[in-house]
Design a protein around this motif. Structure first.
Motif, short mmCIF file in Angstrom:
data_model
loop_
_atom_site.label_atom_id
_atom_site.label_comp_id
_atom_site.label_asym_id
_atom_site.label_seq_id
_atom_site.Cartn_x
_atom_site.Cartn_y
_atom_site.Cartn_z
N VAL A 99 -9.14 -2.93 -3.89
CA VAL A 99 -8.21 -3.69 -3.05
C VAL A 99 -8.05 -5.11 -4.08
O VAL A 99 -8.88 -5.82 -4.21
N GLU B 203 -7.64 -13.09 -5.44
CA GLU B 203 -6.85 -11.94 -4.81
C GLU B 203 -7.70 -10.76 -4.25
O GLU B 203 -7.53 -9.66 -4.09
N VAL B 204 -8.68 -11.18 -3.41
CA VAL B 204 -9.32 -10.47 -2.57
C VAL B 204 -8.79 -10.38 -1.21
O VAL B 204 -8.43 -11.34 -0.75
N ALA B 205 -9.15 -9.12 -0.44
CA ALA B 205 -9.04 -9.13 0.98
C ALA B 205 -10.41 -9.57 1.46
O ALA B 205 -11.35 -8.86 1.27
N PHE C 81 0.86 -1.25 -0.16
CA PHE C 81 -0.06 -0.06 0.08
C PHE C 81 1.00 1.20 0.10
O PHE C 81 1.95 1.28 0.63
N LEU D 237 -6.44 3.91 -6.44
CA LEU D 237 -7.65 4.77 -6.90
C LEU D 237 -7.99 4.49 -8.54
O LEU D 237 -7.18 4.40 -9.38
N VAL E 284 -13.31 -6.84 0.32
CA VAL E 284 -13.10 -5.20 0.05
C VAL E 284 -13.08 -5.51 -1.43
O VAL E 284 -12.51 -6.26 -2.19
N ARG E 285 -14.01 -4.58 -2.00
CA ARG E 285 -14.24 -4.70 -3.63
C ARG E 285 -12.85 -4.72 -4.27
O ARG E 285 -12.06 -3.72 -4.07
N TRP F 85 -5.08 -8.42 -3.84
CA TRP F 85 -3.86 -8.77 -3.19
C TRP F 85 -2.78 -9.16 -4.07
O TRP F 85 -2.55 -10.32 -4.33
N SER G 89 -11.52 3.62 -4.18
CA SER G 89 -10.29 2.99 -4.35
C SER G 89 -10.83 1.40 -4.18
O SER G 89 -11.92 1.13 -3.66
N GLU H 115 -3.61 -1.62 -3.38
CA GLU H 115 -5.01 -0.61 -3.30
C GLU H 115 -4.66 0.45 -4.31
O GLU H 115 -3.58 0.95 -4.39
#
Lengths: 476, 476
Positions: free
Chosen positions: B143, B92-94, B38, B159, B110-111, B145, B141, B157
């Protein structure tokens, strides 16, 4: 009830909470989602936020603020560095425990606010007095796991801005804290047409980790208070917890002094509850995505739609303007304009065209004004300014006529029960009295206003000598 | 190396990756954080994003786009509704597993992108043909991974904006997909001064869940390609997975056709790698937070700082302008202006004042121009426009001179190895050849350009009859 044009809205006197929900839904501001406590900001709602954002951001930048963007996730260890802060926020954060297919070594919370991230950043970025002050802000969303939620007022995710500054001296930090509170107060009054009371929060109500929290408090139509923006002075507490130091001109290592300040989409809730009526939303022109709606009358007659389009073209130079050329009836269109809070409606039909005139209708007062088309732009500009001013004065009159004084306990209880509004009363300064008052009446300390008055000399709760005059009220 | 004014930057010919990192750091665009992968967008970096955002948003709105805001968290069940999509993103998501003190019944990610949320929203919000089209966009923003990260190019993350539209017909959806690709291409050329190749992605490279993905591809200074924006046509696949239907004029229930399209802060990476040189960043005037820096010479002499301030005041009407009145030496200030990519520098000293002139220095060419103070505003406006145009032409010339044709496998391999750039070559359309080419050369299919040419008739890899001309290249 003859005035009530849209039957679908509950009357605000009957059930204010239901009225609020009805307006939010019928004015198409938000939508529900499959994620409990999270909402969609629909175009009509988001456009208000965009206008708030652009105008507030311009005011920030005039005072030297620079925008940045920090991560949305905070490592647990970072959140825990400042004791009061972690106690205040840890119980209500969302935790990320897995990234991709792996469990994280250290869990991360979705930011509920970013003091800890800014401290971590400043600790790396500040070395010398030449690096100060840092006057940074970010526009983003934050997550707090609230139990009960209401659109704009309390939701698990909301949009906001958070300013975070670092200064060489305590004086400079205090000055910036007050400066930003004043920016908020001016913005609320001049742009949102919402008068506010400025003051300091009590020890009990201040922000987790702050030395002092200042607030602007607004009064809603139902007499409840809404905390509408806060500005915090952290002293050097966070700096000591995070080791944010700078080498001063004398070559000594010193801790920085910090502030933070924020307003949220809650301001949209304030606009609804301060200005709205039984016909729906009332938007102050400065935050109305559509300021003028042109409604053609007998639009199938030759020339009417062309004329409406011609007026739109002319007015687009002085206002945000649209034509409603849908096949709905004029009466339906009028009601919809009112529901959506559009400040000014232009009615133009065949007879108006013949007479080289049109009718302007104010959303705030319902007043109808015939205007020659020759002076249309001037008249519309003037009226939008007048509406903006009058809405502030109307809100101020309501606030003032719902601000009471209580000199003793009986007056206090009687006022809370029978006259919803702000109650000015003296207070001894003890948290115990504050808690007693809340437990017995539901009223909380809103703030210790900057403009102090002497009412009775003794605490309205315990009768001991008073230290401060306080604004009390039931609040959202 | 005589021209290299700031020793701290690695030469781009020596080590392009290190040069990139040096520029990002020395131009003060980003900062590292305690959260791996990040980054902090510092004021100089975020201000570029603000200029991209405001100008791109205005272009969106001209085409009828409305902005909204949807939740940042997606329930697992929602993410899983579209098969290809979940396969593409789930790894690959959180994952958020706890809210407040409690474990969640259903975990939320988290999208990483918001197709599923928009489908869920549209499923509730669309009932009739009157509700269509929906042409919504959000700035937020996301996310993902990622394992390896680099500022702007790849981070956990970032924008971006994501447009999501719903239409009554397949034709309208395809039209909107191409329309937005063209908005991106025009924006890149006219605002960022970056020429792009427009085309379609192959089956292998298209977005998870899309029927067709279109892309704009830019060529960086080192000859590597950068995918700079994409626009997807989903057909009615998502609509069927999520049950997004509308009642048509004939009263039949039909599925909507959807699109999505996005650009990210990666565009800042493109600006750096297309325009930068060994002295640092070079910002096209339209996205330069400071377009003109006034550097006073012998500023301690009487009248110099006053004059500099007077010029700033005058130029503030035509440009974003600042004065560097710090106590650094002029040489240091010049180098800093160049490092930060400020398009135009104004030098003003005692002798200039005497002669009623100043010196303008272009960042893009280094050219120095003496200008009478009487025509300062006109000259500065004109030069900023010239710089904007020249930067595009310089980038176009570089792109064109680094675009090669390969008619057979030997030419292809030789070009990839010895002449970094785009390679135009014919392809049979089989994924197997695409994968072979990638495995053996590291070059990937960038796009099947809209402007097709006939080069050799046969696939550069297998020699079978070719279906398409493709742009190949090694890419970021």
């Amino acid at each position: 009830m003859a005035d009530k044009k849209v039957e679908a809205i509950t009357s605000m006197d009957e059930d204010f909470a239901q009225w609020y929900t009805d307006v939010v839904v019928k004015a198409d501001l938000t939508g529900y989602t499959s994620v409990k406590g999270f909402m969609v900001l629909k175009p009509a709602g988001y456009a208000i936020w965009e206008l708030i954002q652009s105008q507030l951001d311009a005011r920030f930048k005039e005072t030297g603020v620079e925008n940045v963007y920090l991560p949305m996730l905070i490592p647990e260890g970072l959140l825990q560095k400042e004791k009061d802060h972690v106690e205040g926020f840890a119980p209500e954060v969302a935790w990320v425990t897995h990234g991709g297919l792996n469990e994280l070594q250290e869990k991360l919370c979705v930011r509920p606010t970013s003091e800890t991230l800014f401290c971590d950043f400043y600790q790396k970025d500040i070395t010398s007095y030449r690096d100060l002050p840092k006057v940074y802000n970010q526009w983003c969303s934050v997550v707090r796991w609230e139990k009960e939620t209401r659109p704009f007022l309390r939701s698990r995710e909301f949009l906001w801005q958070e300013g975070h500054t670092a200064h060489a001296t305590a004086e400079e930090a205090e000055e910036r804290t007050i400066q930003m509170l004043n920016v908020y107060a001016d913005f609320c009054e001049q742009v949102l047409a919402i008068p506010v009371v400025k003051g300091q929060k009590t020890e009990k109500e201040k922000f987790a980790g702050a030395v002092a929290t200042y607030t602007i408090e607004a009064l809603m139509h139902d007499g409840k208070a809404l905390q509408s923006g806060t500005s915090h002075n952290f002293g050097d507490g966070f700096a000591k917890a995070f080791g944010v130091q700078y080498a001063d001109k004398d070559n000594q290592l010193k801790y920085v002094h910090q502030t933070s300040w924020g307003v949220t989409t809650r301001l949209i809730g304030a606009i609804i509850m301060v200005h709205g009526d039984d016909n729906g939303l009332k938007l102050p022109p400065m935050v109305a995505p559509t300021q003028v709606m042109i409604v053609p009358i007998q639009q199938k007659k030759e020339g009417v739609l062309d004329k409406a389009e011609e007026l739109r073209e002319r007015l687009s130079k002085v206002a945000r303007v649209k034509v409603d050329a849908t096949d709905k009836s004029p009466g339906f269109k009028f009601a919809e304009c009112e529901m959506r809070g559009i400040p000014l409606r232009v009615e133009i039909g065949p007879r108006d065209i013949e007479n080289n005139q049109c009718v302007l209708v104010r959303r705030d007062t319902g007043e109808k004004i015939s205007v020659s088309l020759d002076e249309l732009e001037a008249k519309v500009s003037e009226l939008l300014e007048t509406i903006q001013k009058d809405m502030l004065e109307t809100a101020r009159a309501h606030r003032d006529s719902h601000t009471y004084e209580a000199r003793n306990w009986d007056e206090f209880v009687d006022t809370v029960e029978n006259r919803p509004g702000f109650i000015k009363a003296m207070w001894c300064g003890d948290t115990e009295c504050e808690e007693n008052i809340k437990a017995q009446t539901g009223a909380t300390t809103r703030c210790m206003p900057f403009e102090q008055e002497e009412l009775s000399g003794v605490c309205v709760c315990c009768g001991k000598p008073a230290k401060k005059m306080v604004y009390f009220g039931r609040a959202y």
